[in-house]
Design a protein around this motif. Structure first.
Motif, short mmCIF file in Angstrom:
data_model
loop_
_atom_site.label_atom_id
_atom_site.label_comp_id
_atom_site.label_asym_id
_atom_site.label_seq_id
_atom_site.Cartn_x
_atom_site.Cartn_y
_atom_site.Cartn_z
N ILE A 58 -3.24 44.73 -31.98
CA ILE A 58 -2.60 43.61 -32.11
C ILE A 58 -2.45 42.65 -30.78
CG2 ILE A 58 -0.66 44.59 -30.83
CD1 ILE A 58 1.34 43.67 -32.90
N GLY A 62 -4.02 38.62 -31.17
CA GLY A 62 -3.13 37.55 -30.75
C GLY A 62 -4.34 36.62 -29.64
N ALA A 113 1.62 39.87 -34.57
CA ALA A 113 1.12 39.01 -33.22
C ALA A 113 1.44 37.58 -33.38
CB ALA A 113 -0.46 39.44 -32.91
N GLY A 390 1.38 39.08 -28.69
CA GLY A 390 0.65 40.45 -29.03
C GLY A 390 0.90 41.63 -28.28
#
Length: 465
Positions: A58, A62, A113, A390
């Motif tokens: 994640i 991001g 994210a 994120g």
């Protein structure tokens, strides 16, 4: 600045689908174990593969959104999520289904994210709290809707429906995002920094090791768990070493020197740990301690997510009006009080003694999550919004994994102590009390962090002073 409402609709649907994917498969595990003639330990990976993919990647996705364009990446994530949902629904074998769920989790990690990162580009700054509240509401709705919707779909259409339902909704989210989200800003040739592949690999290794250490073993912490925690520590050390030396790091380590961001991430993880305890420990107490059947357990358990869904948007407006930092303290105060009441009241007052503190906890959680997300994202530079969004989602997911394992282990240990049977009402009450006494201590620690941050903010000189 695009039209806020349809853009928020696209972001809200993305958040709803990614959250729905976490909870909708749980109710189908017994059916899938029968269909594929597999033990529970094997079908459990249908859930774990999704969570591990999100948790491990994640932050990386991001950052990737910051580099190549958030709109472009979100559209790609929606396509991947929708395609993987279809592959899950037509899976001929358990291995196929687990692999498709890992791909679905990768798409969901992009959706989770980037939704918060887009808020700064789609709504005016004075409405940031309301937008964050809406996204929090959709996350709660997705989590709450999963078990009940999954049960209905399996009963009416069979197990593939719990995955195929995402296909039309994913196409709708893609259409809204394509039409209404702002275009990515072009970057001059030669100005785009490189992607940190080494840092991404080490971070993914560390987070996957942590998530596995917290989930395998079914409550028994043994050699494999210790080895995985060692791998987590080594992966984290290597990640920090790489980040301090590469020209374009995945996470700029000086970001974590910001006390507001650091405290926000720690508080998010602590709160998620406690909230997950209500999902894990609650059903055991309601069934073993109060003797409720499955239907009534589900009805009582739905009160928490339903409360969060109804209060998310109002909580955002309150954060906009009274200030995110102040409302973070108020939300954590409510969580601390709710945990103390959960430790004391259910054994005396039964269902009302459980429901009332649960509502207090959920109200505090809704206010905290919206205010904390708003406070963390408010002052972030545009080129760091994706990675910080994120990191917020990562801290939440790490808290969920920790809550499911550690708080569940505390309940199991406390309820089997003092010579009592683990399945008896008295043992369940003892376990619940011990679990939420620990939870109250965690919330008190988070409250102290928030109070220190609020005092720091008040002590800082204001512009013009």
């Amino acid at each position: 600045m695009p039209s806020p409402r349809p853009a928020l609709a696209a972001l809200s649907l993305s958040m709803l689908l990614s959250s729905l994917g976490i909870s909708i498969a749980n109710v189908g595990l017994p059916t899938l174990a029968h269909v594929f003639d597999a033990p529970f330990q094997a079908v459990q990976w249908i859930v774990l593969a999704y969570l591990l993919a999100i948790t491990s990647l994640i932050v990386s996705v991001g950052r990737l959104g910051d580099l190549i364009g958030r709109r472009r990446l979100l559209l790609g994530g929606l396509v991947l999520f929708t395609t993987a949902s279809i592959l899950s629904g037509i899976a001929p074998t358990l291995g196929w289904l687990i692999g498709a769920r890992a791909l679905q989790g990768l798409g969901a990690s992009v959706m989770m994210a980037l939704t918060m990162a887009f808020v700064g580009e789609t709504v005016p700054k004075e409405r940031t709290g309301s937008a964050m509240g809406l996204l929090g509401t959709m996350s709660a709705v997705g989590t709450a809707l999963g078990p009940s919707l999954g049960g209905v779909l399996i009963a009416a259409f069979g197990w593939p429906a719990i995955f195929l339902i995402n296909a039309p909704l994913g196409l709708l989210a893609f259409g809204l995002a394509y039409r209404y989200l702002p275009l990515d800003r072009p970057q001059a040739k030669g100005s785009r920094p490189g992607f940190d592949l080494a840092g991404t690999a080490f971070l993914a290794m560390a987070l996957a090791a942590y998530a596995l250490a917290m989930t395998i073993g079914h409550g028994q912490f043994g050699f494999i768990n210790l080895a995985l925690l060692l791998a987590f520590a080594i992966g984290t050390a290597l990640f920090i070493y790489v980040e301090a030396r590469v020209p374009s790091p995945l996470i700029r380590l000086p970001l974590l020197a910001d006390p507001a961001l650091r405290s926000g991430l720690i508080m998010s993880a602590l709160v998620s740990t406690v909230i997950m305890a209500t999902f894990i420990v609650g059903p055991f107490y309601l069934s073993q301690g109060l003797g409720l059947d499955t239907a009534h357990v589900g009805a009582v358990m739905s009160i928490g997510p339903l409360t969060a869904a109804l209060t998310g948007v109002p909580a955002g407006r309150i954060a906009d009006r009274f200030g995110a930092a102040r409302m973070t303290v108020v939300g954590l105060s409510g969580l601390t009080i709710g945990c103390l009441l959960l430790a004391m009241l259910p054994a005396r007052f039964g269902i009302p003694g459980y429901v009332a503190p649960l509502v207090v906890c959920t109200l505090g959680y809704a206010l905290f999550q919206t205010a904390n997300n708003t406070a963390v994202m408010a002052e972030i530079q545009p080129d760091q919004r994706g990675v910080v969004s994120g990191m917020l989602s990562l801290s939440r997911n790490l808290g969920l994994v920790t809550g499911a394992s550690v708080m569940g282990a505390i309940f199991a240990f406390a309820s089997s102590g003092l010579g009592r049977l683990a399945s008896g009402p008295a043992a369940a009450a003892t376990g619940l009390g011990a679990t939420f006494a620990v939870a109250a201590v965690l919330m008190l620690a988070a409250l102290i962090l928030a109070a220190i941050g609020q005092a720091r903010t008040l002590a800082e000189p204001q512009p013009g002073e």
